[in-house]
Motif scaffolding. Structure first.
Motif, PDB file in Angstrom:
ATOM      1  N   LEU A 109     -59.449  42.262   2.718  1.00  0.00           N
ATOM      2  CA  LEU A 109     -60.763  42.225   2.068  1.00  0.00           C
ATOM      3  C   LEU A 109     -60.622  41.899   0.584  1.00  0.00           C
ATOM      4  N   ALA A 110     -59.594  42.454  -0.057  1.00  0.00           N
ATOM      5  CA  ALA A 110     -59.363  42.180  -1.480  1.00  0.00           C
ATOM      6  C   ALA A 110     -59.075  40.704  -1.710  1.00  0.00           C
ATOM      7  N   VAL A 111     -58.311  40.085  -0.808  1.00  0.00           N
ATOM      8  CA  VAL A 111     -58.019  38.654  -0.932  1.00  0.00           C
ATOM      9  C   VAL A 111     -59.299  37.833  -0.806  1.00  0.00           C
ATOM     10  N   VAL A 112     -60.152  38.195   0.158  1.00  0.00           N
ATOM     11  CA  VAL A 112     -61.408  37.467   0.349  1.00  0.00           C
ATOM     12  C   VAL A 112     -62.304  37.604  -0.883  1.00  0.00           C
ATOM     13  N   VAL A 113     -62.413  38.837  -1.399  1.00  0.00           N
ATOM     14  CA  VAL A 113     -63.250  39.065  -2.587  1.00  0.00           C
ATOM     15  C   VAL A 113     -62.676  38.308  -3.786  1.00  0.00           C
ATOM     16  N   ALA A 114     -61.348  38.318  -3.939  1.00  0.00           N
ATOM     17  CA  ALA A 114     -60.723  37.616  -5.065  1.00  0.00           C
ATOM     18  C   ALA A 114     -60.950  36.115  -4.981  1.00  0.00           C
ATOM     19  N   PHE A 115     -61.000  35.596  -3.761  1.00  0.00           N
ATOM     20  CA  PHE A 115     -61.251  34.159  -3.603  1.00  0.00           C
ATOM     21  C   PHE A 115     -62.663  33.808  -4.063  1.00  0.00           C
ATOM     22  N   ILE A 116     -63.609  34.738  -3.860  1.00  0.00           N
ATOM     23  CA  ILE A 116     -64.995  34.493  -4.256  1.00  0.00           C
ATOM     24  C   ILE A 116     -65.232  34.873  -5.712  1.00  0.00           C
ATOM     25  N   LYS A 117     -64.737  36.056  -6.085  1.00  0.00           N
ATOM     26  CA  LYS A 117     -64.930  36.583  -7.446  1.00  0.00           C
ATOM     27  C   LYS A 117     -63.609  37.186  -7.907  1.00  0.00           C
ATOM     28  N   GLN A 165     -46.560  39.307 -13.442  1.00  0.00           N
ATOM     29  CA  GLN A 165     -46.475  38.696 -14.772  1.00  0.00           C
ATOM     30  C   GLN A 165     -47.563  37.648 -14.964  1.00  0.00           C
ATOM     31  N   LEU A 166     -47.922  36.941 -13.905  1.00  0.00           N
ATOM     32  CA  LEU A 166     -48.975  35.934 -14.005  1.00  0.00           C
ATOM     33  C   LEU A 166     -50.321  36.565 -14.338  1.00  0.00           C
ATOM     34  N   ILE A 167     -50.671  37.670 -13.641  1.00  0.00           N
ATOM     35  CA  ILE A 167     -51.987  38.263 -13.894  1.00  0.00           C
ATOM     36  C   ILE A 167     -52.032  38.946 -15.252  1.00  0.00           C
ATOM     37  N   GLY A 168     -50.837  39.286 -15.814  1.00  0.00           N
ATOM     38  CA  GLY A 168     -50.819  39.853 -17.152  1.00  0.00           C
ATOM     39  C   GLY A 168     -50.872  38.796 -18.241  1.00  0.00           C
ATOM     40  N   ALA A 169     -50.444  37.581 -17.914  1.00  0.00           N
ATOM     41  CA  ALA A 169     -50.356  36.522 -18.924  1.00  0.00           C
ATOM     42  C   ALA A 169     -51.558  35.599 -18.945  1.00  0.00           C
ATOM     43  N   TYR A 170     -52.287  35.507 -17.823  1.00  0.00           N
ATOM     44  CA  TYR A 170     -53.413  34.585 -17.734  1.00  0.00           C
ATOM     45  C   TYR A 170     -54.719  35.334 -17.495  1.00  0.00           C
ATOM     46  N   PRO A 171     -55.835  34.760 -17.934  1.00  0.00           N
ATOM     47  CA  PRO A 171     -57.140  35.362 -17.632  1.00  0.00           C
ATOM     48  C   PRO A 171     -57.359  35.384 -16.117  1.00  0.00           C
ATOM     49  N   PRO A 172     -58.199  36.290 -15.630  1.00  0.00           N
ATOM     50  CA  PRO A 172     -58.443  36.358 -14.185  1.00  0.00           C
ATOM     51  C   PRO A 172     -58.949  35.022 -13.639  1.00  0.00           C
TER      52      PRO A 172
END
Length: 212
Positions: free
Chosen positions: A167-175, A104-111
């Motif tokens: 890897l997805a967590v690391v990438v999300a932390f950067i971008k 719900q958070l990722i649907g309600a807020y911008p990335p």
């Protein structure tokens, strides 16, 4: 003689929790309808104005569905439960029950970094629990009660999937926006694991090679 601890109730309980989690995912979408009616907006705006919420719903539904299917395949090898199996299974269910919240958070807020890392971190924790479940079933003969153990190929797939989530967590932390697309790599762990199993020498081949 110690009575056999049937895993049947554990499986039923697990299926019920997963079903509830899948149902909760759609609630934020159903809440859109009264808002649109109050604004006298056309019904089409339920889709055109809410792509992010729809994307997060579909993504999480697919992820939970995939996790449940893999869990089901793992528990085909289980005939009795053990305390470690129950504890790790409850930890896995915790990640599944929690997932509607970051969804719900990722649907309600911008990335942004927090929502992306929170969501993908939950998936990482779920994958770690699933890998631990597979290892317990593979290594504990009391759990599998004489049935075939979980294959090395399956365990390899779980490990590689966990690496993808990390890897997805690391990438999300950067971008943050790119972290979700790393999940597309989940199509490859099974293929890599099968390839590695084919490359590994079979026991008979290994014995012949040593005899030479």
């Amino acid at each position: 003689m110690e009575p056999e601890r049937s895993s049947e109730r554990l499986v039923f309980f697990t299926d019920a929790v997963v079903a509830i989690a899948l149902t909760l995912l759609v609630l934020p979408l159903t809440e859109l309808v009264p808002e649109l009616v109050a604004e006298h907006a056309p019904a089409s705006e339920a889709v055109t104005r809410n792509w992010a919420k729809i994307f997060s719903f579909v993504l999480s539904f697919a992820v939970i569905g995939r996790s449940w299917f893999i869990h089901h395949r793992t528990f085909e090898h289980v005939r009795a439960y053990s305390s470690p199996l129950v504890v790790v299974n409850l930890c896995w269910l915790l990640t599944i029950a929690l997932l509607p919240f970051p969804t719900q958070l990722i649907g309600a807020y911008p990335p942004d970094r927090f929502t992306a890392v929170f969501y993908l971190g939950t998936l990482l924790a779920s994958s770690l629990c699933h890998t631990a479940l597979a290892l317990i079933v593979r290594r504990d003969p009391r759990v599998r009660a004489g049935t075939e153990p979980v294959s090395g190929e399956s365990v390899g797939t779980f490990v590689l999937s966990t690496v993808v989530f990390a890897l997805a967590v690391v990438v999300a932390f950067i971008k943050p926006g790119l972290g979700y697309y790393v999940l597309l790599l989940l199509f490859f762990p099974a293929m890599i694991s099968r390839w590695a199993q084919r490359r590994r020498p079979q026991p008979a081949q290994e014995n012949r090679r040593r005899a030479r």
